[in-house]
Motif scaffolding. Structure first.
Motif, short mmCIF file in Angstrom:
data_model
loop_
_atom_site.label_atom_id
_atom_site.label_comp_id
_atom_site.label_asym_id
_atom_site.label_seq_id
_atom_site.Cartn_x
_atom_site.Cartn_y
_atom_site.Cartn_z
N SER A 228 58.90 59.17 135.23
CA SER A 228 59.51 59.12 133.89
C SER A 228 61.02 59.12 134.05
N SER A 229 61.68 58.38 133.17
CA SER A 229 63.14 58.40 133.19
C SER A 229 63.62 59.72 132.59
N ASP A 230 64.81 60.14 133.00
CA ASP A 230 65.36 61.38 132.45
C ASP A 230 65.55 61.24 130.95
N ASN A 231 65.22 62.29 130.23
CA ASN A 231 65.29 62.28 128.78
C ASN A 231 65.49 63.72 128.30
N PRO A 232 65.56 63.97 127.00
CA PRO A 232 65.79 65.35 126.53
C PRO A 232 64.74 66.35 126.97
N VAL A 233 63.55 65.89 127.35
CA VAL A 233 62.48 66.79 127.77
C VAL A 233 62.40 66.89 129.29
N PHE A 234 62.73 65.83 129.99
CA PHE A 234 62.48 65.75 131.43
C PHE A 234 63.75 65.41 132.21
N ALA A 235 63.98 66.19 133.29
CA ALA A 235 65.07 65.90 134.21
C ALA A 235 64.50 65.95 135.62
N LYS A 236 64.45 64.80 136.27
CA LYS A 236 63.78 64.70 137.57
C LYS A 236 64.35 65.66 138.59
N GLY A 237 65.65 65.82 138.62
CA GLY A 237 66.28 66.66 139.63
C GLY A 237 66.23 68.14 139.35
N ARG A 238 65.58 68.53 138.25
CA ARG A 238 65.58 69.95 137.88
C ARG A 238 64.17 70.52 137.75
N ASN A 239 63.19 69.76 138.20
CA ASN A 239 61.81 70.22 138.12
C ASN A 239 61.10 69.97 139.45
N LEU A 240 59.99 70.63 139.65
CA LEU A 240 59.22 70.51 140.90
C LEU A 240 57.76 70.24 140.57
N TYR A 241 57.18 69.28 141.25
CA TYR A 241 55.77 68.98 141.04
C TYR A 241 54.92 70.10 141.63
N GLY A 242 53.94 70.55 140.85
CA GLY A 242 53.04 71.60 141.32
C GLY A 242 53.55 73.00 141.10
N LEU A 243 54.73 73.16 140.51
CA LEU A 243 55.31 74.50 140.38
C LEU A 243 54.43 75.41 139.52
N HIS A 244 53.97 74.89 138.40
CA HIS A 244 53.13 75.72 137.52
C HIS A 244 51.87 76.17 138.24
N ASP A 245 51.22 75.26 138.95
CA ASP A 245 49.98 75.61 139.63
C ASP A 245 50.22 76.54 140.82
N GLY A 246 51.37 76.39 141.47
CA GLY A 246 51.63 77.21 142.64
C GLY A 246 52.35 78.51 142.37
N LEU A 247 52.86 78.68 141.15
CA LEU A 247 53.74 79.80 140.87
C LEU A 247 53.12 81.18 141.10
N PRO A 248 51.88 81.44 140.67
CA PRO A 248 51.32 82.77 140.94
C PRO A 248 51.30 83.12 142.42
N ALA A 249 50.90 82.15 143.26
CA ALA A 249 50.85 82.40 144.70
C ALA A 249 52.25 82.52 145.28
N VAL A 250 53.19 81.73 144.79
CA VAL A 250 54.57 81.80 145.26
C VAL A 250 55.17 83.16 144.96
N ARG A 251 54.97 83.63 143.73
CA ARG A 251 55.55 84.91 143.34
C ARG A 251 54.92 86.07 144.10
N LYS A 252 53.63 85.95 144.40
CA LYS A 252 52.97 87.03 145.13
C LYS A 252 53.42 87.07 146.59
N SER A 253 53.53 85.90 147.23
CA SER A 253 53.89 85.86 148.65
C SER A 253 55.40 85.80 148.87
N ARG A 254 56.15 85.46 147.78
CA ARG A 254 57.59 85.26 147.86
C ARG A 254 57.96 84.12 148.80
N ARG A 255 57.02 83.19 149.00
CA ARG A 255 57.27 82.04 149.89
C ARG A 255 56.74 80.78 149.23
N ALA A 256 57.49 79.69 149.37
CA ALA A 256 57.05 78.40 148.85
C ALA A 256 56.89 77.42 150.01
N LEU A 257 56.01 76.47 149.81
CA LEU A 257 55.78 75.40 150.77
C LEU A 257 56.27 74.12 150.11
#
Length: 581
Positions: A228-257
């Motif tokens: 998607s092109s950058d727009n008022p809802v989306f900014a490619k350089g400021r989001n990460l794919y899979g962050l929502h799905d990985g966030l519980p595990a990331v916060r628990k382990s304090r480590r991201a892959l």
């Protein structure tokens, strides 16, 4: 937006915190409460308490505590508003947008609704539409299982389009579809779908709302990936794919892959590596690194082993270092993509590759040495040293910098002193990490209870168990301002009957006081008659203070004051004796 207090109370009334927490923690009965191992830190002995009665939680190990909103904020890395919206959807409460929102904000909210519609529309096409046969074959070839297909909500955009027409039937204007990056205008002024003949990967924000899409061709078309092109809802350089799905595990382990592509992330999750996220078609940006830093202390970067992937991995490592993350890098065996390795050989060799990850200095040194002609000329050594020292300078840990410089000197066969002098000349200026424009998530550091005098703690502990007595307490009943603030918060929350405990935590702005209140709310040491017990302790405290005042000026007491002093002393001695009996 601000959510009305009435809506928050309705959410609380419909929620069961035991059920919510039980999806993350195995709970067992412990008296009036439920107990389990804390999801926010590693522990062998359960110290995490959930109170069904008060609808709160508290960990006696790390100090985290709060209500259902706090729990979701912590586990999912959301702001209060985001967690409230998520819980509202869970219990079927409609959260109305603030009527004072301006036109731009209303358009932005409508664009988000259009993106949610598009994700459902494309997903249904992938599952059922005959035109999606090639897309289903592609997904099958990439060995995405049904669970991941549903979790990541993969979709299909037909060659001939169809989204614009379907969305217009649902009431979405063409202008909203273009604002959301779902449509584009042709040269003749007509509007067409932005994506066509591609497998689509919805991109979600931290709370799970769709903010954009990545589309991949199923053949040799170019570009292979289209975001998607950058727009008022989306900014490619400021989001990460899979962050929502990985966030519980990331916060628990304090480590991201950190991985390179959409399929890498999906394969990692499919094989149990649920901390995996990916930048959106670029190397890691400072904004993405700042977003990761909110939930993780360290990151392991595993990109493809081709030159482009290796270069992007090194750039990403440098950005992550500058954001204050501990960083390691690795590649997978045989030059494969992580996705290919996982599906070909399973989790074990991939886990071994992660275990063998190197720090940025070593990884970059190995990479540059592999590309340099051998034997190394003095000029080549100087160039490699200059490049690696630039990376080392980005690390904020002086001990690590010294160790990395020492090892670099050994690898290049030069003196450590010469590298230290070179580093001093070439050290880049460190910039402050970028601000991520999101409502702050809760701190990951353990919440430390405020330090209160023991006498105040005792009285507050009784007051929390007898909130109806809050009006009986006066400012001079407490020794500290912090205790007085907590007593005032109890008085404000007490009228809310069943919802008073979460209200108490909401009323406290100081994290230390919240930790004190959370711990007290989870304590099961209840008196048979808490109200009468509180009042008797309060009365005794006041008598003790009165006696101390008389004692300080005993030589100047009037006859009436002396009689009162003696009476109080007798009563206090009598209450002590009764207590011992």
């Amino acid at each position: 937006m601000k959510i009305p207090s009435e809506t928050l109370e309705l959410i609380r009334a419909r929620l069961d915190i035991v059920e919510l927490v039980g999806e993350h923690v195995q709970l067992s009965r412990a008296g009036r409460n439920m107990k389990g191992r804390c999801p926010f830190h590693n522990e062998k002995t359960p110290s995490f308490i959930v109170s069904p009665e008060r609808q709160t939680f508290h960990c006696f190990g790390c100090g985290e505590g709060g209500d259902a909103f706090s729990f979701v904020m912590k586990t999912d890395g959301l702001s209060f508003t985001e967690s409230a919206e998520k819980l509202a959807a869970r219990v079927g409460v409609k959260v109305e947008a603030d009527k004072a929102l301006g036109p731009e904000e209303k358009e932005r909210l409508r664009a988000r609704e259009a993106l949610d519609f598009a994700a459902d529309y494309y997903h249904e096409l992938l599952k059922k539409d005959p035109a999606a046969d090639a897309a289903r074959a592609y997904v099958g070839k990439r060995k995405v299982n049904a669970a991941m297909l549903a979790q990541f909500k993969l979709g299909f955009a037909p060659r001939n389009g169809g989204l614009v027409a379907a969305a217009k039937k649902k009431g979405f204007d063409e202008s909203i579809l273009m604002k959301a990056g779902l449509a584009a205008k042709r040269a003749d002024g007509t509007v067409r779908d932005y994506f066509f003949d591609r497998v689509l990967f919805p991109i979600k924000d931290a709370k799970g709302a769709v903010i954009g899409f990545g589309g991949r061709t199923m053949g040799d078309g170019e570009p292979k990936y289209l975001n998607s092109s950058d727009n008022p809802v989306f900014a490619k350089g400021r989001n990460l794919y899979g962050l929502h799905d990985g966030l519980p595990a990331v916060r628990k382990s304090r480590r991201a892959l950190l991985m390179e592509g959409y399929m890498d992330v999906i394969a990692a999750h499919q094989f149990g590596f649920t901390t995996a996220v990916a930048p959106l078609g670029t190397a890691l940006t400072p904004e993405q690194a700042a977003l990761l830093k909110r939930s993780a202390d360290s990151v392991v970067i595993v990109f493809d082993a081709d030159n482009a992937g290796l270069n992007a991995a090194v750039r990403g490592a440098e950005v992550a270092l500058q954001a204050g993350l501990a960083v390691r890098l690795t590649t997978v065996p045989d030059g494969k993509d992580p996705d290919e390795l996982l599906h070909a050989k399973g989790a074990e060799p991939f886990a071994a590759a992660l275990e063998a990850a190197k720090d940025p200095s070593e990884f970059k040194t190995d990479l540059l040495l592999s590309r340099a002609a051998q034997p190394l000329t003095p000029e080549a050594k100087s160039e490699i040293a200059r490049s690696v020292l630039q990376t080392i300078a980005l690390c904020g840990d002086e001990v690590l910098k010294d160790e990395w410089t020492r090892r670099l000197a050994q690898r290049l066969g030069v003196s450590e002193g010469s590298l230290t002098r070179s580093a001093a000349k070439a050290a880049p200026r460190r910039h402050a990490p970028p601000v991520v424009e999101q409502e702050p998530a809760p701190s990951s550091a353990p919440r430390r209870p405020a330090a209160l005098p023991p006498a105040d703690l005792q009285l507050l502990d009784l007051l929390v168990k007898a909130p109806s007595c809050a009006g009986d307490a006066r400012d001079d009943d407490f020794q500290s301002d912090a205790a007085r603030a907590l007593a005032v918060a109890v008085a404000k929350a007490a009228p809310y009957t069943g919802a008073w405990a979460p209200r108490l935590l909401d009323a406290l702005e100081d994290d230390g006081l919240k930790a004190v209140a959370s711990r007290m709310l989870s304590d099961e040491n209840l008196h048979a008659e808490p109200e009468s017990h509180f009042r008797s302790v309060l009365e005794r405290r006041r008598k003790e203070r009165r006696c101390m005042d008389f004692k300080a000026r005993v030589d100047t007491l009037s006859p009436d004051e002396m009689r009162e002093y003696m009476r109080l002393m007798t009563e206090l001695r009598g209450s002590k004796a009764a207590g011992r009996a």
